[in-house]
Design an enzyme around this catalytic site. Structure first.
Site, mmCIF file in Angstrom:
data_model
loop_
_atom_site.group_PDB
_atom_site.id
_atom_site.type_symbol
_atom_site.label_atom_id
_atom_site.label_comp_id
_atom_site.label_asym_id
_atom_site.label_seq_id
_atom_site.Cartn_x
_atom_site.Cartn_y
_atom_site.Cartn_z
ATOM 1 N N HIS A 34 43.452 45.681 40.957
ATOM 2 C CA HIS A 34 44.706 46.229 41.473
ATOM 3 C C HIS A 34 45.841 45.741 40.584
ATOM 4 C CE1 HIS A 34 45.209 42.212 43.038
ATOM 5 N NE2 HIS A 34 44.081 42.320 43.745
ATOM 6 N N HIS A 37 45.945 42.097 39.433
ATOM 7 C CA HIS A 37 45.090 41.748 38.286
ATOM 8 C C HIS A 37 45.727 42.234 36.978
ATOM 9 C CE1 HIS A 37 41.765 42.148 41.428
ATOM 10 N NE2 HIS A 37 41.551 40.937 40.955
ATOM 11 N N GLN A 61 29.718 32.190 45.597
ATOM 12 C CA GLN A 61 30.917 31.778 46.323
ATOM 13 C C GLN A 61 31.075 32.492 47.668
ATOM 14 O OE1 GLN A 61 33.472 33.202 42.942
ATOM 15 N NE2 GLN A 61 34.889 33.787 44.567
ATOM 16 N N SER A 186 45.329 42.431 47.180
ATOM 17 C CA SER A 186 44.001 41.839 47.245
ATOM 18 C C SER A 186 42.991 42.970 47.157
ATOM 19 C CB SER A 186 43.823 41.111 48.581
ATOM 20 O OG SER A 186 42.449 40.865 48.822
HETATM 21 O O1 PAF Z 1 39.652 34.745 42.236
HETATM 22 C C1 PAF Z 1 38.587 35.357 42.003
HETATM 23 O O2 PAF Z 1 38.547 36.585 41.872
HETATM 24 C C2 PAF Z 1 37.291 34.576 41.878
HETATM 25 O O3 PAF Z 1 37.256 33.535 42.786
HETATM 26 C C3 PAF Z 1 37.012 34.091 40.457
HETATM 27 C C4 PAF Z 1 38.059 33.097 39.974
HETATM 28 C C5 PAF Z 1 36.951 35.274 39.519
HETATM 29 C C6 PAF Z 1 35.658 33.375 40.406
HETATM 30 O O4 PAF Z 1 34.626 34.207 40.807
#
Ligand code: PAF
Length: 281
Positions: A34, A37, A61, A186
């Site tokens: 988006h 970024h 994660q 987001s």
């Molecule tokens: O912020 C994010 O999009 C993610 O946590 C990252 C830093 C790319 C790590 O996967």
């Protein structure tokens, strides 16, 4: 933009760039790009001679009950957007390229800074983030890496990792980009229904209400948190997970807020988890 899904080919390209004396700026992302970024890419262009962006939805994660499978993905659109903002190399590895021995063989452990805020509710999340970021730093060997401030705790932990593990990468943290009505951008916002999208505004409104109370003289961290919590509760649909007024270095709650203290919020709207934060001024 040149897309690489293999580590070896990307490394070969970047060795050549490095040999030509170019500074490499990395923007790690999970895609579904988006405008937030894209502004990180703009910033990276100002900090380096060549911008590398990674797109990898990192399974490490996400918790077992979290939205890994539902996380939005749109690689073709992402490549087009990255090209438009001057990204030279797009690194789009498959999971097997990043974790050929399966995940969890070796992990970076995040330590005590991960015990509060999001880390309290997402056990293992920051170990997963730091592990993948460490891998990306070793694969790309950037001079500088750019992250967004919306993920405040993440940025603090990445800076701490770079210091503790001596990565020699300079970490740049960019301001949060917001929609015109205040909602922090987001990738997860696309999962909000129109109705949920309206309720999501309770989050930035809670931060604004706390800022107004601070401006009016309220200094108690707990009282400011209650102001923000009140706005979320009044919304009815948004469900507060936490709100804290913290010291931006230690992430500890502050009794007495000051300019520079950070209010951090996490809330669910439907099954979408939103986070946001604001530096009190
Ligand atoms: O912020 C994010 O999009 C993610 O946590 C990252 C830093 C790319 C790590 O996967």
């Amino acid at each position: 933009v040149q897309t690489y899904d293999g580590i070896a080919a990307l490394r070969e390209r970047l060795s050549a760039e490095r040999a030509a004396g170019r500074r490499i700026a990395l923007v790690p992302t999970m895609g579904s790009l988006h405008e937030g970024h894209l502004r990180l890419f703009d910033r990276a262009r100002g900090l380096g001679d060549i911008v590398v962006a990674s797109i990898f939805v990192n399974p490490l994660q996400f918790g077992p009950a979290e939205d890994f499978d539902r996380y939005p993905r749109d690689l073709d659109r992402d490549a087009e957007l990255a090209r438009g903002r001057g990204v030279a190399c797009l690194f789009t590895p498959a999971t097997g390229e990043m974790y050929p021995s399966g995940p969890n063989r070796v992990l970076v452990r995040a330590g005590p800074l991960a015990e509060r805020l999001c880390g309290r509710y997402r056990p293992g999340h920051f170990d997963g983030v730091l592990t993948v970021v460490a891998k990306l730093f070793n694969i790309v060997r950037p001079d500088v890496a750019v992250f967004g401030r919306k993920d405040f705790q993440q940025a603090v932990l990445i800076r701490a990792m770079v210091e503790e593990l001596n990565f020699g990468v300079s970490v740049d943290v960019a301001p949060t980009t917001r929609e015109s009505d205040g909602l922090a951008m987001s990738s997860r916002n696309v999962r909000l229904s129109a109705d949920e999208r309206a309720h999501a505004l309770a989050v930035p409104r809670a931060l604004e209400a706390a800022q107004r109370a601070f401006t009016a003289g309220e200094r108690s961290g707990a009282a400011l948190a209650r102001v923000a919590a009140g706005v979320i509760e009044a919304d009815g649909a948004a469900q507060l997970q936490y709100v804290h007024v913290i010291d931006p270095r230690t992430l500890d709650d502050v009794e007495e807020a000051a300019a520079g203290s950070v209010m951090a919020i996490a809330a669910f709207v439907g099954d979408v988890r939103l986070i946001d934060n604001h530096v009190l001024t």
